[in-house]
Design a protein around this motif. Structure first.
Motif, PDB file in Angstrom:
ATOM      1  N   GLU A   1      -2.864  -0.768  -7.732  1.00  0.00           N
ATOM      2  CA  GLU A   1      -2.172   0.926  -7.332  1.00  0.00           C
ATOM      3  C   GLU A   1      -3.194   1.292  -7.683  1.00  0.00           C
TER       4      GLU A   1
ATOM      5  N   LYS B   1     -11.623   3.118  -4.892  1.00  0.00           N
ATOM      6  CA  LYS B   1     -11.925   3.940  -4.066  1.00  0.00           C
ATOM      7  C   LYS B   1     -13.236   4.992  -4.713  1.00  0.00           C
TER       8      LYS B   1
ATOM      9  N   HIS C   1     -10.182  -0.595  -0.187  1.00  0.00           N
ATOM     10  CA  HIS C   1     -10.292  -0.575  -1.308  1.00  0.00           C
ATOM     11  C   HIS C   1      -9.312  -1.221  -2.317  1.00  0.00           C
ATOM     12  N   TRP C   2      -8.349  -0.967  -1.886  1.00  0.00           N
ATOM     13  CA  TRP C   2      -6.670  -2.000  -1.560  1.00  0.00           C
ATOM     14  C   TRP C   2      -7.399  -3.420  -2.292  1.00  0.00           C
TER      15      TRP C   2
ATOM     16  N   SER D   1      -6.796   0.074  -7.139  1.00  0.00           N
ATOM     17  CA  SER D   1      -7.780   0.637  -5.887  1.00  0.00           C
ATOM     18  C   SER D   1      -7.895   2.552  -6.111  1.00  0.00           C
TER      19      SER D   1
ATOM     20  N   ALA E   1      -5.813   5.734  -1.801  1.00  0.00           N
ATOM     21  CA  ALA E   1      -7.058   4.630  -1.333  1.00  0.00           C
ATOM     22  C   ALA E   1      -6.718   4.349  -0.022  1.00  0.00           C
TER      23      ALA E   1
ATOM     24  N   ALA F   1     -10.101  -3.939  -4.493  1.00  0.00           N
ATOM     25  CA  ALA F   1      -9.715  -3.671  -6.378  1.00  0.00           C
ATOM     26  C   ALA F   1      -9.155  -4.624  -6.197  1.00  0.00           C
TER      27      ALA F   1
ATOM     28  N   ILE G   1       0.773  -0.757  -0.360  1.00  0.00           N
ATOM     29  CA  ILE G   1      -0.652   0.301  -0.009  1.00  0.00           C
ATOM     30  C   ILE G   1       1.163   1.141  -0.209  1.00  0.00           C
TER      31      ILE G   1
ATOM     32  N   ARG H   1      -6.896   0.634   2.979  1.00  0.00           N
ATOM     33  CA  ARG H   1      -6.413  -1.088   3.150  1.00  0.00           C
ATOM     34  C   ARG H   1      -8.143  -1.044   2.496  1.00  0.00           C
TER      35      ARG H   1
END
Length: 348
Positions: free
Chosen positions: A151, A158, A300-301, A154, A296, A304, A88, A298
Motif C-alpha cells: 500500500e 503513483k 499503480h498497485w 503504491s 493510487a 508497486a 486495494i 490499480r
C-alpha cells in the motif's frame, strides 16, 4: 472472528472485538485469511477521532488499510487458494465521476469514493476479509514477510508515474532526486528512485537509529541538514514530511525544469513567513512544477508489486521494525521514536 475497531469520531475508542461477524459475501467473492496489516499515521489519526467513517448502518469501523493475506477461496478463478493477496484500499464512487469511470479512482472528483479502514468500508485488521477480484492484487510468494508494504509503495509508484508524465512536456534527463523524510513513504520513494538509476539523496532529522544505514545500504546519500543548506539543485523532489518549512524549501530548491511532488500532508494551524513573490518568480522562470499526490489506482498497485519483487528482500525486511501480535494490538498503535514500519501480526 477477531477485529480491531474504532467508533469514528470518538477519541481513544480502539478495541479488539472477539466476536466480529464474518465478512459478508457482498464484500467480494475472494475470501482471504489475514496475515498482517501495516500501521501508519492515518490509523493514529482515526483513533484520535480526527476522521473516519463506518460502513452504512454500522457504528464501528474495522481499521487497517495496509493489508496482506492468503487466499482461502476464489470461485472466480482470479487467484488460487494459498496465493498471497493484498486488497486495494480505495473503491470508485457510485456515480461515477469521469475519473472513477475509467479506473482512475485515485483522482476522484466528487469525493464519493470509499476506502477500506478509512471511509465507508471495513478495513483489513480482522481474521478474514473478502475482496472483489478487481480490487485484489496477487503478490510474489517471496514477499510474504513484507507484502503489507504494497500500500505505501503504491502511493510512491503513483508519485513517480505522475512525475514521469509531467516530465514528458520536454526533453528530460534527470540525474538527482531529493527525498525529504525517511519514514516508510520516503524510503520507498528512494527505492523507486534507485531503481530508475538516479542519484538519490534522502534528508531526515534523525542522526541515529536505523534510517541512515537503510538509506546508505540502498545506495543513496543521507543528509541531516536543512533543505536550504544542500549544495545541489535536484531535478526531482519527493516531499514526504508535510512539515511546512520543508515543503516551502523543497519548492524553491528544485533545479531548472524541476518537478516537486508533495506526498506529505500538513496538519495546518501553523503560519510561517513567506516571500510569495520570490516563490512565484522561482517557479515561473525555472519552468518548475509543484503537484500533490495521494492514493493510487490499480495500475499503480501493480507497478508497486513489480518494484517490491525487484527489491532486495533483506532491505525490505529491515523497514519492518516491530511485529506485534494481535493479542497486544494496542501496542501496535503506539509508536516509538525508533519505529519505521509497525506491523500487526495475525499469525503470532
Amino acid at each position: 472472528m477477531r477485529a480491531v475497531t474504532v467508533a469514528p469520531g470518538v477519541s481513544d475508542s480502539l478495541r479488539l472485538d472477539e466476536d466480529w461477524p464474518e465478512p459478508a459475501p457482498e464484500e467480494g467473492a475472494i475470501l482471504v485469511q489475514a496475515l498482517a496489516v501495516g500501521v501508519c499515521g492515518t490509523d493514529q489519526e482515526i483513533i484520535a477521532g480526527e476522521y473516519g467513517e463506518a460502513p452504512p448502518g454500522q457504528d464501528r469501523l474495522v481499521l487497517g488499510h495496509e493489508s496482506l493475506g492468503r487466499v482461502l477461496e476464489d470461485p472466480t478463478g482470479t487467484l488460487k487458494p494459498g496465493d498471497l493477496v493484498v486488497g486495494i484500499v480505495r473503491h470508485p464512487d457510485p456515480v461515477p465521476c469521469p475519473n472513477c469511470a475509467v479506473g482512475e479512482w485515485d483522482m476522484c472528483r466528487n469525493g464519493r469514493y470509499t476506502e477500506h479502514g478509512i471511509k465507508g468500508l471495513p478495513g483489513f485488521a480482522r481474521d478474514r476479509w473478502r475482496v472483489q477480484p478487481r480490487f485484489a492484487v496477487g503478490l510474489d510468494p517471496a514477499l510474504a514477510p513484507v507484502g503489507m508494504l504494497l500500500e505505501p509503495t503504491s502511493v510512491v509508484a503513483k508519485a513517480w508515474d505522475h512525475i514521469e508524465r509531467i516530465a514528458s512536456r520536454a526533453v528530460w534527463q534527470p540525474q538527482s532526486v531529493l527525498v525529504t523524510g525517511a519514514g516508510p513513504i520516503g524510503l520507498l520513494a528512494a527505492l523507486l528512485g534507485i531503481q530508475r538509476g538516479l542519484s538519490v539523496h534522502v534528508l531526515d532529522r534523525n542522526k541515529t537509529g536505523p534510517k541512515p544505514e537503510l538509506v546508505r545500504s540502498l545506495g543513496a546519500t543521507y543528509h541531516t541538514s536543512t533543505v536550504a543548506e544542500l549544495d545541489f539543485a535536484p531535478d526531482v523532489v519527493v516531499e514526504c514530511t508535510g512539515a511546512p518549512v520543508v515543503v516551502l524549501d523543497a519548492m524553491t530548491k528544485a533545479g531548472t525544469n524541476g518537478i516537486v511532488c508533495l506526498t506529505g500532508v500538513s496538519s495546518g494551524g501553523r503560519t510561517i513567513e513567506l516571500d510569495a513573490g520570490a516563490l512565484n518568480r522561482e517557479l515561473v522562470l525555472e519552468n518548475n512544477v509543484v503537484f500533490g499526490s495521494v492514493n493510487a489506482n490499480r495500475r499503480h498497485w501493480e507497478l508497486a508489486a513489480e518494484a517490491l519483487a525487484r527489491a532486495d528482500q533483506s532491505w525490505l525486511n529491515s523497514l519492518v521494525t516491530r511485529r506485534v501480535p494481535i493479542s497486544s494490538y494496542a501496542d501496535a498503535y503506539t509508536f516509538t521514536g525508533s519505529d519505521i514500519k509497525v506491523v500487526l501480526d495475525f499469525e503470532q
